[in-house]
Design a protein around this motif. Structure first.
Motif, short mmCIF file in Angstrom:
data_model
loop_
_atom_site.label_atom_id
_atom_site.label_comp_id
_atom_site.label_asym_id
_atom_site.label_seq_id
_atom_site.Cartn_x
_atom_site.Cartn_y
_atom_site.Cartn_z
N LEU A 211 0.82 -1.21 0.00
CA LEU A 211 0.00 0.00 0.00
C LEU A 211 0.86 1.26 0.00
O LEU A 211 1.88 1.33 0.70
CB LEU A 211 -0.90 0.02 1.24
CG LEU A 211 -2.04 -0.99 1.27
CD1 LEU A 211 -2.56 -1.16 2.69
CD2 LEU A 211 -3.16 -0.53 0.34
N SER B 227 2.11 4.89 1.03
CA SER B 227 2.13 5.57 2.33
C SER B 227 0.96 6.55 2.41
O SER B 227 0.69 7.31 1.49
CB SER B 227 3.45 6.31 2.50
OG SER B 227 3.46 7.04 3.70
N SER C 270 -2.26 5.97 2.53
CA SER C 270 -3.53 5.60 1.89
C SER C 270 -4.57 5.19 2.92
O SER C 270 -4.24 4.73 4.01
CB SER C 270 -3.31 4.48 0.88
OG SER C 270 -2.79 3.34 1.51
N ALA D 92 -3.52 -3.47 7.91
CA ALA D 92 -3.31 -2.12 7.35
C ALA D 92 -3.10 -1.11 8.48
O ALA D 92 -2.22 -0.24 8.39
CB ALA D 92 -4.49 -1.73 6.48
N HIS E 183 -1.81 2.82 8.32
CA HIS E 183 -2.83 3.33 7.41
C HIS E 183 -4.14 3.61 8.16
O HIS E 183 -4.48 2.92 9.12
CB HIS E 183 -3.10 2.32 6.29
CG HIS E 183 -1.91 2.06 5.43
ND1 HIS E 183 -1.51 2.90 4.42
CD2 HIS E 183 -1.01 1.04 5.45
CE1 HIS E 183 -0.43 2.42 3.84
NE2 HIS E 183 -0.10 1.29 4.45
#
Length: 269
Positions: free
Chosen positions: A219, A221, A223, A241, A246
């Motif tokens: 992912l 950075s 997000s 996550a 995140h």
């Protein structure tokens, strides 16, 4: 007689059902039955476990029951329900999937899909407005198709959609391009590059042994990671996550965002 949510059940009660396979995870009865009670409506929503091989027969039987006013549809029946409806909204025509049907005055059934608009409303309410953002969507099924259309309508800068089913993916892109030409990229592998918001619109996460829909360590950075799975609330994807820093967006927010639409659609006051 009184239901488990405290709603009196009698011979005058109007019925709503939610069809799915599985059905243990559905959260709509917990939101809509209290709403019926607050509004003083003699109505109740119950879950019905409908396996795919039985879906047509179950749907056909329900439409013949005189006190059934509405049918909600969840995984994996949203595309099948489109074929059984008498009339469909423009959103259903675009997405090819249904999540709610109402009985009309002539006993026909009209289909709508609020998954996408509910999901976007939930994002906005949580401070994650998708307008001018880059969004990666994993899953082009019933809910994913509706979410894709709603994200484009909300003005995303770029939308990438991933699904292993190439035919399903191609059909969705063709329908989306009719309304938002050139705005959607498709692939069979998740395209997370540069994504501001990443959405899991697959059923992966319903069961504890499900694989992840994508690898969280890939992912970008900063997000936002959103899931549409409502139960469990914290899926393995969201948990991993969050551990990587995140921001996460829970699946129940999609249903929260649909309640006002359901009230208007079914004329619930």
């Amino acid at each position: 007689m009184t239901g488990t949510s405290g709603i009196p059940i009698s011979g005058t009660t109007r019925l709503y059902v939610v069809l799915g396979d599985p059905v243990a995870q559905v959260q709509s009865p917990g939101l809509l039955n209290p709403l019926f009670a607050r509004l003083g409506l003699d109505a109740a929503l119950v879950p019905v476990h409908a396996r795919p091989e039985d879906f047509d027969r179950i749907f056909g039987g329900l439409r013949c029951i005189g006190n059934v006013d509405g049918i909600f549809v969840t995984v994996p029946h949203k595309a099948a329900a489109r074929l059984l409806a008498d009339r469909c909204s423009p959103m259903v025509e675009i997405t090819g999937s249904v999540n709610a049907l109402r009985r009309e005055s002539d006993d026909s059934w009209y289909a709508e899909n609020f998954d996408g608009t509910g999901f976007v409303a939930g994002l906005v309410d949580a401070g994650h407005d998708p307008k001018d953002r880059r969004v990666a969507l994993v899953g082009a099924g019933g809910a994913g198709s509706a979410i894709a259309a709603a994200l484009l309508a909300a003005g995303v800068e770029r939308l990438s959609v991933c699904d292993l089913d190439v035919a399903k993916l191609g059909g969705l892109r063709s329908r989306l391009d009719t309304h938002w030409p050139g705005m959607t990229a498709t692939s069979t592998e998740p395209d997370l590059d540069g994504a501001d918001i990443v959405v899991n619109a697959t059923p992966l996460g319903l069961r504890p042994d499900d694989p992840l829909p994508f690898r969280p360590h890939l992912l970008p950075s900063g997000s936002v990671v959103a899931d549409i799975v409502m139960k469990p609330r914290e899926t393995r994807l969201l948990r991993e996550a969050a551990s990587l820093g995140h921001r996460v967006h829970y699946g129940i927010r999609m249903l929260d965002g649909q309640v006002a639409s359901y009230r208007a659609f079914f004329g619930l006051g």
